[in-house]
Write an enzyme that holds these catalytic residues in place. Structure first.
Site, PDB file in Angstrom:
ATOM      1  N   SER A   3       0.842  -1.193   0.000  1.00 23.74           N
ATOM      2  CA  SER A   3       0.000   0.000   0.000  1.00 23.74           C
ATOM      3  C   SER A   3       0.882   1.249   0.000  1.00 23.74           C
ATOM      4  CB  SER A   3      -0.919  -0.022   1.213  1.00 23.74           C
ATOM      5  OG  SER A   3      -0.139  -0.040   2.383  1.00 23.74           O
TER       6      SER A   3
ATOM      7  N   GLU B 234     -10.492   4.647  -8.757  1.00 19.38           N
ATOM      8  CA  GLU B 234      -9.349   4.065  -8.041  1.00 19.38           C
ATOM      9  C   GLU B 234      -9.868   3.122  -6.961  1.00 19.38           C
ATOM     10  OE1 GLU B 234      -6.876   6.921  -5.930  1.00 19.38           O
ATOM     11  OE2 GLU B 234      -5.895   5.310  -4.824  1.00 19.38           O
TER      12      GLU B 234
ATOM     13  N   ILE C 111      -8.923  -9.332   1.265  1.00 14.85           N
ATOM     14  CA  ILE C 111     -10.316  -9.806   1.245  1.00 14.85           C
ATOM     15  C   ILE C 111     -11.250  -8.618   1.031  1.00 14.85           C
ATOM     16  CG2 ILE C 111     -12.165 -10.794   2.655  1.00 14.85           C
ATOM     17  CD1 ILE C 111     -10.085 -12.530   3.999  1.00 14.85           C
ATOM     18  N   GLU C 112     -10.958  -7.524   1.713  1.00 14.04           N
ATOM     19  CA  GLU C 112     -11.868  -6.378   1.740  1.00 14.04           C
ATOM     20  C   GLU C 112     -12.220  -5.830   0.362  1.00 14.04           C
ATOM     21  OE1 GLU C 112      -9.344  -6.620   3.806  1.00 14.04           O
ATOM     22  OE2 GLU C 112     -10.174  -6.382   5.814  1.00 14.04           O
TER      23      GLU C 112
ATOM     24  N   CYS D 201      -8.731  26.024  12.956  1.00 13.75           N
ATOM     25  CA  CYS D 201      -9.791  25.302  13.673  1.00 13.75           C
ATOM     26  C   CYS D 201      -9.426  25.170  15.155  1.00 13.75           C
ATOM     27  CB  CYS D 201     -10.075  23.974  12.992  1.00 13.75           C
ATOM     28  SG  CYS D 201     -11.727  23.388  13.336  1.00 13.75           S
ATOM     29  N   LEU D 202      -8.994  23.999  15.602  1.00  8.23           N
ATOM     30  CA  LEU D 202      -8.541  23.886  16.991  1.00  8.23           C
ATOM     31  C   LEU D 202      -7.461  24.936  17.262  1.00  8.23           C
ATOM     32  CD1 LEU D 202      -8.438  22.351  19.725  1.00  8.23           C
ATOM     33  CD2 LEU D 202      -6.612  20.970  18.741  1.00  8.23           C
TER      34      LEU D 202
ATOM     35  N   HIS E  82     -11.054  25.453   7.543  1.00 13.22           N
ATOM     36  CA  HIS E  82      -9.838  24.781   7.067  1.00 13.22           C
ATOM     37  C   HIS E  82      -9.461  25.297   5.676  1.00 13.22           C
ATOM     38  CE1 HIS E  82      -9.503  21.654  10.206  1.00 13.22           C
ATOM     39  NE2 HIS E  82     -10.817  21.829  10.303  1.00 13.22           N
TER      40      HIS E  82
ATOM     41  N   GLU F  90      -6.832  24.977   4.127  1.00 13.14           N
ATOM     42  CA  GLU F  90      -5.966  24.036   3.390  1.00 13.14           C
ATOM     43  C   GLU F  90      -6.750  23.162   2.411  1.00 13.14           C
ATOM     44  OE1 GLU F  90      -6.795  23.874   6.567  1.00 13.14           O
ATOM     45  OE2 GLU F  90      -6.815  21.840   7.402  1.00 13.14           O
TER      46      GLU F  90
END
Ligand code: GLN
Length: 524
Positions: free
Chosen positions: A12, A140, A148-149, A375-376, A501, A503
């Site tokens: 991955s 994708e 399996i997933e 944010c935070l 946010h 970004e």
């Protein structure tokens, strides 16, 4: 409708998302209407409930979807806003099949993976493509072939070749060549096996993209082609790059677009114009200056946890011809901020690590170091100001201290009775009005802006007057409700906190104005 399916093999984190986004960009530049859907095999309905430690950042779309971070790559490359529908998860498809079963929709039949679940997946892909009137849908498939997933998704795309036709479907397999340092060799066996696995499922790839640390020689490429039963001109190389934004240029040079269009029988003669993209990449690779930005967070061991912030810094840096060295600083460690040109306090949830972030804010405020709170981060700027400037001892957010004598940050209205945590934050884009005589206005040059949100708490407006009298002004408010969206300190070089946010809105060729100004002021 034409479909391109992208699968991954060997391991991955191969950069399948970047490969998909790059191909999307190239086809778009060829004049086609393209979009990209990510199919995620996990059972979460969306990424909103997932810990950034495990899965990296949760990317928020305009329409308030909490999606996989690959959707962020797609937006940044395509230069357009996508929607929550660009992310399909196993959780969503199982949920809707089971809900339909409960409603009696299947008229007594035994509900099964094949056909019911698979049909649900195929329908979603087709509906998405039709609704958006696409020429090409790139899809994708998350995970690695052999898991399996991901089997239901692979089965769905296998069936789609049969149903949509040979000339309307294109399968690309992205796999890794393994490099052995000791013998200086590239090994093809793992990718051979992952292609065998794909064939077992019934999918013969039409093209391969080889992720590799080292450029393979002709013999290695030939070997991969032979074992994959793929003509050699359909094996593409995705080498380690200085910047991921170079990949579209690299793939284009290798002729990937021609191969795809020929197989899909798409006749498009326009030349792909990548001039502005080339300039963008050139600027990233040839900066005139360097600066160092510290991101004070708690998910610092997972690089992907702050993906969109890191990318927004790259976009702004490229525009200003400066290399932004982003350093993730653990808010729980002993840190020294002396040699940073600017600081970002990112979003986050929960109490852990906040005291360190408060110290960083205090340091920046007192030493006039540019700081952007997101944010935070904005909420903590308010808490720091309350404690250290207003002298409100133990001021806090009720998220961290329910008994605080000065609850300067409290739950958003309507959040008190929420019992389910999935999808119940304040999410997505909404209008914000900006005060004219402010840095925020100088930055956005507009009285109304739109930015994306993901939070449950807000500035307690009972404290608004005392803050403003002491210099921390609210320069942006939610259009309908006066909820604080932007706070700023006038006398500092750059001291801005935003409840949203920024970004998530930054695109490769169209950086966030807030990040742009932040970087500008860090340079000076
Ligand atoms: N935990 C804070 C809230 O829920 C901030 C959220 C965030 O930073 N995304 O309001």
């Amino acid at each position: 409708m034409k479909y391109i399916f992208i699968t991954g093999g060997v391991l991955s984190s191969l950069g399948k998302g970047i490969t998909s986004a790059s191909i999307g960009l190239l086809l778009k530049r060829k004049g086609l209407k393209v979009s990209i859907v990510k199919c995620d095999p996990y059972l979460n309905v969306d990424a909103g409930t997932m810990n950034p430690f495990q899965h990296g950042e949760v990317f928020v779309t305009e329409d308030g979807g909490e999606t996989d971070l690959d959707i962020g790559h797609y937006e940044r490359f395509l230069g357009e806003n996508l929607s929550k529908e660009n992310n399909i998860t196993s959780g969503q498809v199982y949920l809707s099949v089971i809900e339909k079963e409960r409603k009696g929709y299947y008229l007594g039949s035994t509900v099964q993976i094949i056909p019911h679940l698979i049909d649900e997946i195929k329908n979603r892909l087709r509906n998405f493509a039709n609704k958006n009137k696409l020429d090409v849908l790139i899809c994708e498939i998350g995970g690695t072939v052999g898991d399996i997933e991901s089997l239901p998704f692979l089965e769905a795309i296998r069936q789609m070749r049969l149903e949509e036709g040979e000339e309307n479907t294109f399968y690309i397999h992205v796999g890794m060549l393994i490099y052995l340092k000791n013998t200086d060799e590239l090994k093809t066996k793992p990718i051979q096996h992952s292609i065998q696995k794909l064939r077992e499922i019934g999918i013969q790839p039409d093209a391969i993209v080889l992720r590799t640390e080292k450029i393979p020689d002709y013999e290695t490429i030939k070997k991969v082609a032979l074992f994959s039963t793929i003509p050699i001109n359909r094996v593409f190389i995705n080498p380690d790059l200085d910047t991921v934004y170079e990949l579209p240029l690299i793939l284009n040079k290798q002729g990937i677009v021609e191969v795809i269009l020929e197989k899909l029988r798409i006749l498009k003669y326009e030349k792909i114009d990548l001039k502005n993209w080339e300039e963008f990449v050139f600027n990233i690779k040839n900066p005139k200056k360097e600066i160092k930005i510290g991101i004070i967070g708690k998910y610092v061991n997972v690089k992907d946890a702050y993906k969109s912030i890191l990318e927004a810094l790259v976009h702004a840096g490229a525009k200003l011809n400066v290399k932004v060295n982003s350093i993730l600083v653990d808010s729980e460690s002993e840190f020294n901020l002396n040699d940073f040109d600017g600081i970002i306090i990112p979003g986050g949830f929960g109490k852990r690590g906040i005291e360190g972030k408060l110290k960083a804010i205090e340091f920046c405020r007192e030493n006039n170091i540019p700081i952007l709170g997101i944010c935070l981060g904005m909420q903590l700027m308010i808490i720091e100001f309350a404690r250290n400037v207003l002298g409100l001892k133990n001021a806090n957010s009720t998220e961290f201290d329910k008994e605080t004598p000065y609850p300067v940050i409290t739950l958003l209205q309507g959040q008190e009775n929420i019992k389910y945590y999935g999808g119940t934050l304040r999410l997505g884009s909404s209008p914000i009005k900006i005060k004219k005589d402010s840095l925020a206005y100088e930055i956005y040059k507009s009285e109304i802006i739109y930015e994306r949100h993901r939070h449950r708490y807000e500035f307690n407006l009972e404290f608004k007057d005392v803050f403003e009298r002491n210099g921390l002004i609210i320069s942006g408010e939610q259009l309908e409700s006066n909820l604080a969206e932007i706070v700023e300190l006038k006398e500092n070089r750059f001291f801005i906190g935003v409840q949203f946010h920024p970004e998530f809105n930054s695109k490769a060729l169209n950086p966030s104005p807030l990040f742009l100004e932040f970087i500008k002021r860090c340079i000076k």
